[in-house]
Design a protein around this motif. Sequence first.
Motif, short mmCIF file in Angstrom:
data_model
loop_
_atom_site.label_atom_id
_atom_site.label_comp_id
_atom_site.label_asym_id
_atom_site.label_seq_id
_atom_site.Cartn_x
_atom_site.Cartn_y
_atom_site.Cartn_z
N GLU A 207 52.62 36.01 31.57
CA GLU A 207 51.78 36.78 32.51
C GLU A 207 51.39 35.99 33.74
OE1 GLU A 207 48.45 38.90 30.87
OE2 GLU A 207 49.46 39.21 28.95
N VAL A 208 51.20 34.69 33.59
CA VAL A 208 50.75 33.87 34.71
C VAL A 208 51.74 32.74 34.93
CG1 VAL A 208 49.29 32.48 33.21
CG2 VAL A 208 48.81 32.51 35.64
N GLU A 213 50.72 30.49 40.89
CA GLU A 213 49.46 31.22 40.91
C GLU A 213 48.32 30.30 40.51
OE1 GLU A 213 50.50 35.74 39.73
OE2 GLU A 213 51.06 34.26 38.21
N CYS A 214 47.10 30.75 40.74
CA CYS A 214 45.93 29.93 40.47
C CYS A 214 44.98 30.66 39.52
CB CYS A 214 45.21 29.60 41.77
SG CYS A 214 43.76 28.52 41.56
N VAL A 215 44.63 29.99 38.44
CA VAL A 215 43.63 30.53 37.52
C VAL A 215 42.26 30.33 38.16
CG1 VAL A 215 42.47 30.06 35.33
CG2 VAL A 215 44.96 30.23 35.41
N SER A 216 41.50 31.44 38.29
CA SER A 216 40.20 31.37 38.95
C SER A 216 39.15 32.10 38.12
CB SER A 216 40.28 31.98 40.36
OG SER A 216 38.99 31.97 40.97
N VAL A 217 38.45 31.36 37.27
CA VAL A 217 37.34 31.92 36.51
C VAL A 217 36.24 32.38 37.45
CG1 VAL A 217 35.48 31.26 34.91
CG2 VAL A 217 37.85 30.62 34.41
N ARG A 221 39.93 36.44 38.12
CA ARG A 221 41.31 36.94 38.20
C ARG A 221 42.26 35.81 38.52
NH1 ARG A 221 43.00 37.64 43.60
NH2 ARG A 221 41.34 37.14 45.09
N VAL A 222 43.53 36.04 38.20
CA VAL A 222 44.58 35.12 38.62
C VAL A 222 44.98 35.51 40.04
CG1 VAL A 222 46.91 34.28 38.16
CG2 VAL A 222 45.40 34.86 36.25
N LYS A 223 45.02 34.54 40.93
CA LYS A 223 45.32 34.84 42.33
C LYS A 223 46.46 33.96 42.83
CE LYS A 223 41.62 31.71 43.91
NZ LYS A 223 40.32 31.63 44.61
N ALA A 224 47.02 34.33 43.95
CA ALA A 224 48.09 33.53 44.54
C ALA A 224 47.56 32.14 44.87
CB ALA A 224 48.62 34.21 45.80
#
Length: 331
Positions: A207-208, A213-217, A221-224
């Motif tokens: 999925e990621v 992509e960047c994991v952003s707690v 959400r996961v963002k570019a």
Amino acid sequence: GEEEEEDGDESPGGKGPRIDKKKLLMELSKELRKAKRRITTWAIVGARVPLVKVTDNTSGSNQVCCDISMESELSQHKSKLLRAYVSIDTRFAELLSLVKAWAKARNINDATSHTLNSFAYTMLVIQFLQTRSPPVLPCLHAPSLTHNSVTQALPPASANVNGIEIRYHGCDTESGADVSFLHGFGAPNAATVQELLISFFRFIADEVNLCKECVSVRDGRVKAADKTVFKHKHSAVMCVEDPFDPTDNVARSVTDASAKRLLSEFHRAAQVSSETGDIEAICRQFLSAREAQQQQKREAAKAMPLPPQLPPPQMKQPVFAPPAAYPQGGY
């Protein structure tokens, strides 16, 4: 190693002279080794955040491992944020324990070996739970949160650490982690911990894409990935954003080579969990090529049939002449 922190003349906030953290950590490491316990320590004072890695082997195979640092105000706020997330849904702590056990068994949980550290895995698990449908965890940095018909706006910042704002739901409470209005938030998602673990491995494998992509707690959400925002001198390979400081990549130690290893382990875990769901197989101890070869030799030696056992040699019984055969008077 990672970038070293600048040593100034004063402690944060200008409250007196700065203590020599590196010296104190070295002394702590030595004192711990003297303790009447089976403790091993490793002082890493050249890291960006100097620390001592401690392993307590007293309980045999169940090692207790922890990192000790000091004078890190931001880390204290991170601990409170994690405590708030843990209080919302018990499955978070259980899932995180399984993920950490897997990462340790597969030897991919050490930043000094250019893999992901414990905090990075914590961010991955929170992000995964935030993005389920329905979500298991909310985003505690959201402008407002609603649960059980109760809506609360994001409170004002509770602190500012070197220009980094500490602001999340619960930060304004006495404990810095009271989000009782969110208890039961994840109840609509009835997945068990084992089901969540299988889904987590699919999440990090398919999925990621942590390299793009960047994991952003912080954003929930996961963002570019925008790798130019990170403050580290080395270009980011994998991106996991710090929940308070978006310029801090907590996956900064990952290299191109170690990223391949991590992705391989992610896909292995996803495959094994999907095919069998066998947690023991997923967490099987990782062996290097040399270790695997040595183990194969040992197993082959055990499987070889033993040579046939020869019967013990038969001893001939001595033969004595009857007394009549001897001449009178003997010898």
